[in-house]
Design an enzyme around this catalytic site. Structure first.
Site, PDB file in Angstrom:
ATOM      1  CB  SER A  53      38.887  29.301  52.776  1.00 45.60           C
ATOM      2  OG  SER A  53      38.974  30.355  51.853  1.00 45.60           O
ATOM      3  CE1 TYR A  65      42.329  28.178  49.943  1.00 40.48           C
ATOM      4  CE2 TYR A  65      43.822  26.796  51.212  1.00 40.48           C
ATOM      5  CZ  TYR A  65      42.867  27.809  51.141  1.00 40.48           C
ATOM      6  OH  TYR A  65      42.469  28.440  52.292  1.00 40.48           O
ATOM      7  CE  LYS A  79      41.720  25.459  53.954  1.00 45.08           C
ATOM      8  NZ  LYS A  79      42.271  25.022  55.267  1.00 45.08           N
TER       9      LYS A  79
HETATM   10  C1  WQD Z   1      42.769  40.108  47.200  1.00 43.95           C
HETATM   11  C2  WQD Z   1      42.455  41.070  46.065  1.00 43.95           C
HETATM   12  C3  WQD Z   1      43.334  40.379  43.944  1.00 43.95           C
HETATM   13  C4  WQD Z   1      47.539  40.775  44.996  1.00 43.95           C
HETATM   14  C5  WQD Z   1      43.108  34.328  48.728  1.00 43.95           C
HETATM   15  C6  WQD Z   1      42.637  32.914  48.821  1.00 43.95           C
HETATM   16  C7  WQD Z   1      41.795  32.743  50.045  1.00 43.95           C
HETATM   17  C8  WQD Z   1      42.574  33.208  51.242  1.00 43.95           C
HETATM   18  C9  WQD Z   1      42.973  34.659  51.077  1.00 43.95           C
HETATM   19  C10 WQD Z   1      43.694  31.333  52.205  1.00 43.95           C
HETATM   20  C11 WQD Z   1      42.068  40.350  44.766  1.00 43.95           C
HETATM   21  C12 WQD Z   1      43.988  41.677  44.406  1.00 43.95           C
HETATM   22  C13 WQD Z   1      46.159  40.764  45.040  1.00 43.95           C
HETATM   23  C14 WQD Z   1      48.209  41.714  44.179  1.00 43.95           C
HETATM   24  C15 WQD Z   1      46.082  42.600  43.510  1.00 43.95           C
HETATM   25  N1  WQD Z   1      43.725  32.425  51.426  1.00 43.95           N
HETATM   26  N2  WQD Z   1      45.453  41.663  44.322  1.00 43.95           N
HETATM   27  N3  WQD Z   1      47.441  42.604  43.466  1.00 43.95           N
HETATM   28  O1  WQD Z   1      42.558  36.026  46.254  1.00 43.95           O
HETATM   29  O2  WQD Z   1      40.821  37.179  47.731  1.00 43.95           O
HETATM   30  O3  WQD Z   1      41.989  35.152  48.561  1.00 43.95           O
HETATM   31  O4  WQD Z   1      43.778  34.711  49.896  1.00 43.95           O
HETATM   32  O5  WQD Z   1      42.811  30.947  52.915  1.00 43.95           O
HETATM   33  O6  WQD Z   1      41.470  31.388  50.186  1.00 43.95           O
HETATM   34  O7  WQD Z   1      41.823  32.652  47.690  1.00 43.95           O
HETATM   35  O8  WQD Z   1      43.250  37.276  48.357  1.00 43.95           O
HETATM   36  O9  WQD Z   1      45.012  38.919  48.827  1.00 43.95           O
HETATM   37  O10 WQD Z   1      45.351  37.298  46.902  1.00 43.95           O
HETATM   38  O11 WQD Z   1      43.699  39.143  46.687  1.00 43.95           O
HETATM   39  O12 WQD Z   1      45.407  43.423  42.852  1.00 43.95           O
HETATM   40  O13 WQD Z   1      49.462  41.779  44.086  1.00 43.95           O
HETATM   41  O14 WQD Z   1      43.633  41.818  45.759  1.00 43.95           O
HETATM   42  O15 WQD Z   1      43.075  40.414  42.550  1.00 43.95           O
HETATM   43  O16 WQD Z   1      41.090  41.132  44.127  1.00 43.95           O
HETATM   44  P1  WQD Z   1      42.101  36.436  47.599  1.00 43.95           P
HETATM   45  P2  WQD Z   1      44.425  38.133  47.705  1.00 43.95           P
END
Ligand code: WQD
Length: 337
Positions: A125, A150, A154
């Site tokens: 990741s 997590y 990785k």
């Molecule tokens: C994306 C953006 C949030 C939800 C994570 C893991 C990564 C991978 C993908 C496993 C961010 C914003 C989110 C919400 C929001 N997982 N957001 N409201 O955090 O980039 O990555 O998931 O492999 O390892 O770290 O993905 O989709 O959670 O967030 O504003 O209800 O959307 O702040 O900027 P992230 P995400």
């Protein structure tokens, strides 16, 4: 050629099984069904017309892992997806993550080192980069101290594979995913919604379908053009195809090193608001959302430099953000119909 896909009934795993079958590979899946359902097997068959072999196993049981490999001596390669992947959950339950994401990796590698050939693809990741200094992020960007157990699993997983490959016949490719989204265009498989979604896109589509009242946008005070955080959202089918190409590279002994690392993204960053607007465009409906405080541990920006995957792996993401959002929306409508 028989390929083992662990976690093969999961989101990225199931899409990879489809692409492996499309390329003529025989697939066997191990999944403990902790974060998916057997119905995914039907979805795969509806797409490819082929039912992959499947064994429900908890890979945390070393004896079961050993027994599996004793019974299947014709496996040419392993794509290892089976792991826990919720960042927030890992903070509260680190030992679940270290057992499931590290012990299991060791047990599988211990079986592979006994074989004359061992081709191993690891699901890593972009989390390993933390908040990288320079955008877009290249594979030689420094790996930062993990912000969650997590992410640490990785990083540790990559190191275990590198150390093992040095002294065994294991050849490996580490695939560092950016943000996987979307669903197979057929809407036969997609991201199974279990509980309240932590990730942005499933929360958007569940809000669009009326399951959630409104989306909370975690912060609009980031140093970005529109103030919301930027990520590299890659269609899950593009991601799946990269796994098949990487496995073919190892099977054909085209790899230049025992362990090769590739960033898998589109190379384009999109802000939360841009993702919302893409959803509104493809769905034709306004998305209710409110701006709230930043989420603990979130970084400002992460998007991939994809030159290495494009030139060395010979892979490039094809789907646009809008196409990915359209596939996610079609899937959400399908499972709620
Ligand atoms: C994306 C953006 C949030 C939800 C994570 C893991 C990564 C991978 C993908 C496993 C961010 C914003 C989110 C919400 C929001 N997982 N957001 N409201 O955090 O980039 O990555 O998931 O492999 O390892 O770290 O993905 O989709 O959670 O967030 O504003 O209800 O959307 O702040 O900027 P992230 P995400």
């Amino acid at each position: 050629m028989k390929i083992l896909v662990t976690g093969g009934l999961g989101f990225i795993g199931s899409h990879t099984v489809v692409e492996l079958q499309n390329e003529g590979f025989e697939v066997i899946i191990i999944d403990n069904l902790s974060n998916t359902s057997l119905s995914v097997l039907d979805g795969i068959q509806n797409i490819t017309g082929k039912v992959p072999a499947f064994e429900q196993l908890d890979l945390r049981d070393k004896n079961k892992v050993q027994d599996f490999f004793k019974r299947h001596t014709d496996i040419e390669g392993v794509i290892h997806f089976a792991a826990s992947k919720a960042v927030g959950e890992s903070v509260g339950n680190p030992l679940l993550y270290y057992e499931n994401n590290i012990n299991v990796l060791v047990y599988i590698l211990q079986e592979l080192e006994k074989n004359h050939t061992a081709n191993f693809i690891f699901s890593s990741s972009c989390t390993v980069y933390g908040q990288a200094e320079k955008m877009p992020i290249t594979e030689d960007s420094s790996v930062q101290t993990a912000l969650s157990p997590y992410g640490n699993t990785k990083q540790i997983g990559e190191e275990i594979i590198i150390d093992t490959a040095k002294v065994t016949n294991v050849n490996a490719v580490l695939l560092r995913y950016f943000n996987p989204i979307g669903a197979h265009p057929s809407a036969e498989i997609g991201e199974l919604p279990l509980g309240v979604p932590q990730n942005l896109v499933p929360f958007i589509t569940q809000t669009g379908i009326g399951l959630r009242q409104e989306l909370s946008v975690y912060g609009d005070d980031y140093p970005t053009p529109d103030g919301t955080a930027i990520r590299d959202y890659i269609h899950v089918v593009d991601l799946a195809k990269a796994h098949v190409i990487a496995m073919q590279r190892l099977l054909n002994k085209k790899n230049q090193d025992k362990v090769e690392t590739f960033n898998l993204g589109t190379g384009t960053g999109s802000s939360v608001l841009e993702v919302i607007h893409a959803f509104e465009k493809v769905s034709g409906q306004k998305l209710p959302y409110k701006i709230v405080a930043r989420r603990e541990g979130d970084i400002t920006e992460a998007y991939a430099n994809t030159d290495k995957a494009n030139t060395v792996l010979g892979w490039k993401a094809q789907f646009t953000l809008e196409e990915a959002m359209a596939s996610a929306w079609k899937w959400e409508q399908k499972i709620r119909s």
